[in-house]
Design an enzyme around this catalytic site. Structure first.
Site, short mmCIF file in Angstrom:
data_model
loop_
_atom_site.label_atom_id
_atom_site.label_comp_id
_atom_site.label_asym_id
_atom_site.label_seq_id
_atom_site.Cartn_x
_atom_site.Cartn_y
_atom_site.Cartn_z
N VAL A 1 1.94 12.34 4.03
CA VAL A 1 1.56 11.90 2.99
C VAL A 1 0.01 11.12 2.84
CG1 VAL A 1 2.18 10.18 1.10
CG2 VAL A 1 4.02 11.28 2.40
N ALA A 2 -0.88 11.25 1.97
CA ALA A 2 -2.04 10.74 1.92
C ALA A 2 -2.00 9.14 1.51
CB ALA A 2 -2.76 11.29 0.89
N THR A 3 -1.76 8.32 2.68
CA THR A 3 -1.68 7.00 2.71
C THR A 3 -2.37 6.50 4.02
OG1 THR A 3 0.15 6.69 4.10
CG2 THR A 3 0.48 7.01 1.67
N TYR B 1 10.01 7.08 17.59
CA TYR B 1 9.82 7.15 15.91
C TYR B 1 10.69 8.05 15.37
CZ TYR B 1 7.39 7.37 11.34
OH TYR B 1 7.15 7.43 10.07
N SER C 1 0.80 -1.19 0.09
CA SER C 1 0.06 0.20 0.04
C SER C 1 0.87 1.13 -0.06
CB SER C 1 -0.90 0.11 1.19
OG SER C 1 -0.18 0.15 2.46
N GLY C 2 0.05 2.27 -0.17
CA GLY C 2 1.04 3.62 -0.01
C GLY C 2 2.07 4.00 -0.83
N ILE C 3 2.99 4.38 -0.20
CA ILE C 3 4.21 4.93 -1.10
C ILE C 3 5.04 3.57 -1.71
CG2 ILE C 3 6.82 5.85 -0.87
CD1 ILE C 3 5.57 7.58 1.69
N ASP D 1 7.12 -10.29 7.53
CA ASP D 1 7.24 -9.16 8.54
C ASP D 1 8.39 -8.77 9.17
OD1 ASP D 1 6.56 -8.17 10.82
OD2 ASP D 1 4.98 -9.52 11.82
#
Length: 287
Positions: free
Chosen positions: A203-205, A168, A26-28, A71
């Site tokens: 970011v739009a994720t 983080y 997904s996403g980036i 994972d």
């Protein structure tokens, strides 16, 4: 999570470059996989959600795609992917896998702290180590680490609106420093391998949604724009690629200050500390 066996490598197209992308479901990561496929790269895509990886692979019929369900918060998963990175002729490694776990250090459970460190520190380090040897032997290669502008937020006086995120933040700062140091190391040896770190903002994720954050009201960059900036930044020779920073001189000033502080040290105790000692040391008694 138990790591599922990797799918057998699909037959590579003739002379096609091979890219390995983590966090590709997904996403980036997905945006990287789609763009690189469009540019003619064969792919190794890595993620935890096999159904999404299979769907992505099926949507890219013109290139060879190997799916690895792994994972990267576990040593088993990291080792599985590292073995593939070491054995295949990877020309582009994109260390994109991520996990948020935004919370103050005192609230962060130990197992989540370890998961975060494995995904954002251990995995990129060991996957890079696995892939770079072959890149050096072939005289060419590119490593892209995905971090974020949060890496530069350490000196902020107050926690972000989303709450504490010191661990983080620290993992992303590690990614920036590692990328800069490794870039210089490989350049000095004439390896032909370049290293870049991408630092987008929000970011739009679904990254924040998984964390339970609703950032839909905030202006957000698209994942496609992050990929566009990355590829352009590589062409420009930028080690630190900041898709949303218009004035790159801001980053250069940070890097200049870092180097100045490093070279500004000496073996002598700095006068500000000596002054404190002098002010707090009782005067000797005079008989």
């Amino acid at each position: 999570m138990t790591t599922a066996p990797a799918s057998s490598p699909a037959p590579s197209t003739a002379a096609a470059p091979l890219a390995l992308v983590t966090g590709a479901s997904s996403g980036i990561g997905r945006a990287f996989a789609e763009r690189l496929a469009a540019l003619g790269h064969d792919l190794i895509i890595v993620g935890r959600r096999r159904d999404r990886l299979d769907a992505l692979a099926a949507s890219l019929p013109d290139v060879a795609v190997q799916v690895i369900e792994a994972d990267l918060s576990t040593i088993e998963g990291i080792t599985t992917v590292a073995d593939v990175a070491a054995s295949r002729p990877v020309s582009l490694l994109v260390n994109n896998a991520g996990v948020a776990h935004y919370m103050p250090l005192t609230d962060l459970p130990a197992e989540k702290a370890l998961e975060l460190l494995n995904v954002k520190v251990v995995a990129p380090t060991l996957l890079t180590r696995a892939a770079v040897t072959g890149m050096i032997a072939r005289g060419a290669g590119t490593i892209v680490n995905v971090a974020g502008m949060i890496a530069f937020s350490g000196p902020a006086e107050a926690p972000a609106p989303q709450g504490g995120r010191s661990v983080y933040t620290g993992t992303l700062a590690h990614t920036v420093a590692l990328s800069q140091s490794l870039s210089a190391e490989l350049a000095a040896s004439g390896s032909g391998v370049t290293v870049h770190v991408v630092c987008p903002g929000v970011v739009a994720t679904e990254f924040h949604t998984v964390q339970g954050m609703d950032l839909s009201a905030l202006p957000r960059m698209s994942a496609d724009d992050v990929v566009t900036a990355t590829l352009a930044g590589i062409d420009l020779g930028e080690v630190v690629i900041a898709p949303g920073v218009e004035d790159y001189a801001l980053l250069e000033s940070v890097f200049t200050a870092d180097v100045a502080a490093f070279h500004g040290q000496s073996p002598q105790l700095a006068s500000r500390y000596a002054a404190v000692v002098a002010a707090t040391t009782p005067a000797p008694l005079v008989e």
